[in-house]
Design a protein around this motif. Structure first.
Motif, PDB file in Angstrom:
ATOM      1  N   ILE A 352      29.035  -2.847 -25.637  1.00  0.00           N
ATOM      2  CA  ILE A 352      27.709  -3.566 -25.872  1.00  0.00           C
ATOM      3  C   ILE A 352      27.829  -4.510 -25.222  1.00  0.00           C
ATOM      4  O   ILE A 352      28.755  -5.583 -24.832  1.00  0.00           O
ATOM      5  CB  ILE A 352      27.505  -3.803 -27.508  1.00  0.00           C
ATOM      6  N   GLU A 353      26.567  -4.988 -24.495  1.00  0.00           N
ATOM      7  CA  GLU A 353      26.390  -6.425 -23.804  1.00  0.00           C
ATOM      8  C   GLU A 353      24.991  -6.871 -24.086  1.00  0.00           C
ATOM      9  O   GLU A 353      24.031  -6.012 -24.049  1.00  0.00           O
ATOM     10  CB  GLU A 353      26.287  -5.706 -22.253  1.00  0.00           C
ATOM     11  N   GLY A 354      25.236  -8.016 -24.130  1.00  0.00           N
ATOM     12  CA  GLY A 354      23.786  -8.994 -24.104  1.00  0.00           C
ATOM     13  C   GLY A 354      22.934  -8.531 -25.673  1.00  0.00           C
ATOM     14  O   GLY A 354      21.804  -8.633 -25.519  1.00  0.00           O
ATOM     15  N   VAL A 355      23.619  -8.102 -26.736  1.00  0.00           N
ATOM     16  CA  VAL A 355      22.895  -7.884 -27.810  1.00  0.00           C
ATOM     17  C   VAL A 355      22.330  -8.955 -28.602  1.00  0.00           C
ATOM     18  O   VAL A 355      23.328  -9.756 -29.199  1.00  0.00           O
ATOM     19  CB  VAL A 355      23.677  -6.830 -28.924  1.00  0.00           C
ATOM     20  N   VAL A 406      23.802  -0.899 -25.418  1.00  0.00           N
ATOM     21  CA  VAL A 406      24.782  -0.161 -26.482  1.00  0.00           C
ATOM     22  C   VAL A 406      25.168   0.978 -25.778  1.00  0.00           C
ATOM     23  O   VAL A 406      24.162   1.898 -25.821  1.00  0.00           O
ATOM     24  CB  VAL A 406      24.167   0.015 -27.949  1.00  0.00           C
ATOM     25  N   GLU A 407      26.325   1.504 -25.449  1.00  0.00           N
ATOM     26  CA  GLU A 407      26.900   2.757 -25.142  1.00  0.00           C
ATOM     27  C   GLU A 407      27.588   3.209 -25.833  1.00  0.00           C
ATOM     28  O   GLU A 407      28.652   2.555 -26.605  1.00  0.00           O
ATOM     29  CB  GLU A 407      27.458   2.376 -23.714  1.00  0.00           C
ATOM     30  N   VAL A 408      27.435   4.650 -26.291  1.00  0.00           N
ATOM     31  CA  VAL A 408      28.666   5.255 -26.983  1.00  0.00           C
ATOM     32  C   VAL A 408      29.150   6.542 -26.062  1.00  0.00           C
ATOM     33  O   VAL A 408      28.456   7.332 -25.549  1.00  0.00           O
ATOM     34  CB  VAL A 408      28.013   5.903 -28.238  1.00  0.00           C
ATOM     35  N   GLY A 409      30.543   6.223 -25.691  1.00  0.00           N
ATOM     36  CA  GLY A 409      31.154   7.399 -24.985  1.00  0.00           C
ATOM     37  C   GLY A 409      30.490   7.348 -23.454  1.00  0.00           C
ATOM     38  O   GLY A 409      30.476   8.409 -22.590  1.00  0.00           O
ATOM     39  N   GLY A 410      30.057   6.242 -22.959  1.00  0.00           N
ATOM     40  CA  GLY A 410      29.351   6.154 -21.715  1.00  0.00           C
ATOM     41  C   GLY A 410      28.064   6.408 -21.785  1.00  0.00           C
ATOM     42  O   GLY A 410      27.150   6.586 -20.825  1.00  0.00           O
ATOM     43  N   VAL A 411      27.131   6.877 -22.684  1.00  0.00           N
ATOM     44  CA  VAL A 411      26.008   7.193 -23.003  1.00  0.00           C
ATOM     45  C   VAL A 411      25.127   6.072 -23.510  1.00  0.00           C
ATOM     46  O   VAL A 411      25.312   5.694 -24.713  1.00  0.00           O
ATOM     47  CB  VAL A 411      25.665   8.513 -23.462  1.00  0.00           C
ATOM     48  N   ALA A 412      23.951   5.706 -22.877  1.00  0.00           N
ATOM     49  CA  ALA A 412      23.364   4.531 -23.303  1.00  0.00           C
ATOM     50  C   ALA A 412      22.408   4.943 -24.704  1.00  0.00           C
ATOM     51  O   ALA A 412      21.564   6.019 -24.352  1.00  0.00           O
ATOM     52  CB  ALA A 412      22.512   4.069 -22.423  1.00  0.00           C
ATOM     53  N   VAL A 413      22.329   4.285 -25.939  1.00  0.00           N
ATOM     54  CA  VAL A 413      21.843   4.651 -26.786  1.00  0.00           C
ATOM     55  C   VAL A 413      20.630   3.449 -27.132  1.00  0.00           C
ATOM     56  O   VAL A 413      19.867   3.711 -28.010  1.00  0.00           O
ATOM     57  CB  VAL A 413      22.543   5.179 -28.290  1.00  0.00           C
ATOM     58  N   ALA A 414      20.919   2.397 -26.697  1.00  0.00           N
ATOM     59  CA  ALA A 414      19.900   1.201 -26.695  1.00  0.00           C
ATOM     60  C   ALA A 414      19.990   0.445 -25.283  1.00  0.00           C
ATOM     61  O   ALA A 414      21.372   0.490 -24.606  1.00  0.00           O
ATOM     62  CB  ALA A 414      20.278   0.341 -27.637  1.00  0.00           C
ATOM     63  N   GLY A 415      18.970   0.076 -24.816  1.00  0.00           N
ATOM     64  CA  GLY A 415      18.873  -0.736 -23.324  1.00  0.00           C
ATOM     65  C   GLY A 415      17.753  -1.327 -23.258  1.00  0.00           C
ATOM     66  O   GLY A 415      16.974  -1.665 -24.220  1.00  0.00           O
ATOM     67  N   ALA A 416      17.133  -1.916 -21.964  1.00  0.00           N
ATOM     68  CA  ALA A 416      15.903  -2.620 -21.697  1.00  0.00           C
ATOM     69  C   ALA A 416      14.833  -1.777 -22.073  1.00  0.00           C
ATOM     70  O   ALA A 416      13.784  -2.196 -22.617  1.00  0.00           O
ATOM     71  CB  ALA A 416      16.252  -2.718 -20.245  1.00  0.00           C
TER      72      ALA A 416
END
Length: 585
Positions: A352-355, A406-416
């Motif tokens: 997770i970054e910038g949450v 928010v990435e799970v296993g390299g797949v984004a589930v939340a973003g911009a």
């Protein structure tokens, strides 16, 4: 005898006894009482529809008589058209005709609950009543009655047919109850958030409950049309929907025997009042008092009956094992030692970054970032109000991540561009538990673990998942477990799903020191046993030290320290913010 043979034999014996009882009533009762018994069984079918939407899914529906009216209207229209097959064909078609209206009423349930949903459903019932009163049922003005096909012409024959339909509905619902769909209804009743976190679509579960409920109610309306031969709008007065709801709650219509008891009570109370010259409105008072009593106790008549039978079987089982034998519950075995953690350079299971999370002007989480590597047990700690719960809600999708990644296993589930729904994140490999007890008590341990894991599990796999964590057997009812055991059961269900990362929110709350130590040893094994990384939110620092290889500290919604537990907990800023200690000079 195999373990599965016991329940099958009991169900078979119960079916034979019920068939013999129905035939005996049809053959031995006077014609008037056969008619009353028919009314009781038809009411039982209607109550089974309430058992789905109210008893299992926990939603308020005060429009079941409206669905029944739609089913009766469809039957009368098919009769006027002369559609071949008679009631054998018209019954399922009447149920299907009510399904779209059930879905229509289910839409407000996606947003409304409690009294607001009750008002909407009651308003629908009143609308249907007005429409039906303004437009008479097909065939009424021409004097065309709903005919019964060959083999159902007498009331005794039609009574047996109604009993068959009731049994068919009961068996179908019993089968559904054992599926993931049935488990999702009961989980929905306990907690919508936990249902979504287990990977189940809450809107889908709600709509399916209303659709199935409407189908069964429509079938009951078709049966009523066949019983009376000619129906009118006053047969489906909206007030009867309220009475039906009260009876369903009182009798526990989510079980077949409860629906049958409720149908019988409705007929018997009305008949007794008639014979004693008491106004029929007093029946409503009786059922309302019974419903209040059931809600106060938290169980209906069928629940009490089943609890008594379980207690009786348990006493017999103890006597058969000997007076000194205890219950057949496996002990929580000590967890084996964990192998050494894997090498560095592992891919991140969660990044997770910038949450950020805001509640109005209050910033609960401010640009937080952390990484949980595959095969790692990572701790997240901080004082009360630091933003841990808000961060977990943002990661799992219950609140917006504020544009953070928010990435799970390299797949984004939340973003911009926003994020995926909670249940889709769960299916993508992000599972979580809750601080509060949200495990559905209406399920058995076996049913809950299979529901949470979203896959078929043998009893051996279930026992292995419980070993070292929860002292319970797969067949035990969850209602018999204490709160601490239910919270640990939630952890077991989450990890049996084999997610990429499991977010465990204070699993040790309420545990003693020895239990907490055992949990720490068990958590260290999770990556090796389940292939899952763990993000552990916990106030017990001894547990964090024992279980975690890395830790992140939050304070006022910001990360103030990250690293190995021994180093992080020695930092002056952590001692001051989290432990309330000034650093030593």
């Amino acid at each position: 005898m195999r373990p599965a043979d016991g329940p099958v034999a009991r169900w078979a014996a119960a079916g034979v006894l019920m068939a013999a009882g129905a035939y005996g009533l049809a053959a031995g009762l006077p014609a008037y009482w056969v008619f009353l018994a028919m009314s009781a069984v038809i009411s039982g079918v209607l109550l089974q529809s309430l058992g789905v939407v109210a008893g299992q899914a926990g939603m308020v529906s005060l429009c079941q008589m409206a669905f029944a009216a739609i089913g009766a209207w469809t039957t009368a229209q098919l009769n006027v058209w002369g559609v071949p097959g008679g009631l054998y064909v018209w019954l399922p078609l009447a149920g299907l005709a009510a399904v779209p209206f059930g879905l229509l009423i289910g839409l407000p349930a996606l947003r409304l609950r409690g009294v607001h949903l009750a008002i909407v459903t009651l308003g629908f019932a009143a609308t249907v009543d007005v429409v039906m009163a303004a437009n008479s049922f097909p065939g009424v003005s021409q004097g065309v009655v709903v005919g019964r096909p060959a083999g159902l012409t007498s009331d005794r024959q039609f009574f047996l047919f109604c009993c068959g339909v009731f049994a068919l509905v009961a068996v179908a619902l019993a089968v559904v109850r054992r599926t993931r769909l049935g488990a999702s209804w009961r989980a929905l009743k306990e907690s919508e958030r936990a249902t979504a976190a287990a990977g189940t679509s809450v809107p889908g579960a709600k709509l399916s409950a209303f659709a199935v409920s409407a189908f069964i109610a429509g079938v009951s309306g078709a049966l009523l049309a066949g019983q009376l031969a000619m129906v009118v709008s006053r047969n489906f007065d909206p007030g009867q929907s309220l009475v039906a709801y009260a009876v369903a709650v009182m009798a526990g219509a989510h079980h077949a025997e409860g629906a049958l008891i409720g149908g019988a009570l409705g007929v018997l109370v009305s008949e007794l009042l008639r014979r004693f010259g008491v106004p029929q409105q007093w029946a409503n008072v009786v059922f309302a008092v019974g419903a209040v009593q059931a809600m106060t106790q938290g169980s209906g008549m069928s629940d009490g009956l089943r609890a008594a039978l379980r207690s009786r079987r348990a006493r017999r089982a103890r006597r058969s094992r000997g007076s000194g034998a205890g219950p057949d519950v496996p002990a929580a075995a000590a967890a084996p030692e964990l192998p050494a953690p894997g090498p560095d350079g592992r891919p991140p299971a969660l990044r997770i970054e910038g949450v950020s999370v805001r509640y109005g002007q209050v910033v609960a989480v401010d640009g937080v970032g952390l990484t949980v590597l595959a095969g790692e047990v990572h701790g997240l700690v901080g004082p009360n109000g630091a933003g841990k719960s808000s961060l977990v809600d943002a990661i799992s999708g219950f609140v917006s991540a504020g544009g953070g990644l928010v990435e799970v296993g390299g797949v984004a589930v939340a973003g911009a561009r926003g994020g995926t729904a909670v249940h889709r994140r769960a299916r993508a490999g992000l599972r979580r538990t809750f601080q509060q007890d949200r495990v559905p008590v209406g399920l058995s341990v076996r049913e809950y673990l299979r529901f949470a894991a979203r896959r078929a599990l043998s009893d051996a796999e279930l026992a292995e998942g419980l070993a070292g964590l929860v002292a319970a057997a797969p067949g035990d009812p969850i209602a018999a477990l204490d709160v601490g055991s239910r919270r640990l059961l939630e952890v077991a269900g989450t990890l049996l799903a084999r997610p990429a990362v499991a977010v465990l929110d204070e699993p040790a709350a309420g545990l003693g020191h020895a239990e907490s130590e055992r949990l720490g040893a068990w958590l260290r094994q999770v990556p090796a046993r389940y292939g899952a990384a763990v993000l552990l939110i916990e106030h017990d620092l001894d547990l964090v030290r024992a279980a975690c290889t890395g830790v992140t500290v939050l304070d006022f919604g910001r990360v103030i320290a990250q690293g190995p537990p021994a180093e992080v907990f020695a930092e002056p800023g952590v001692l001051l913010a989290y432990l309330g200690q000034e650093p030593a000079a």
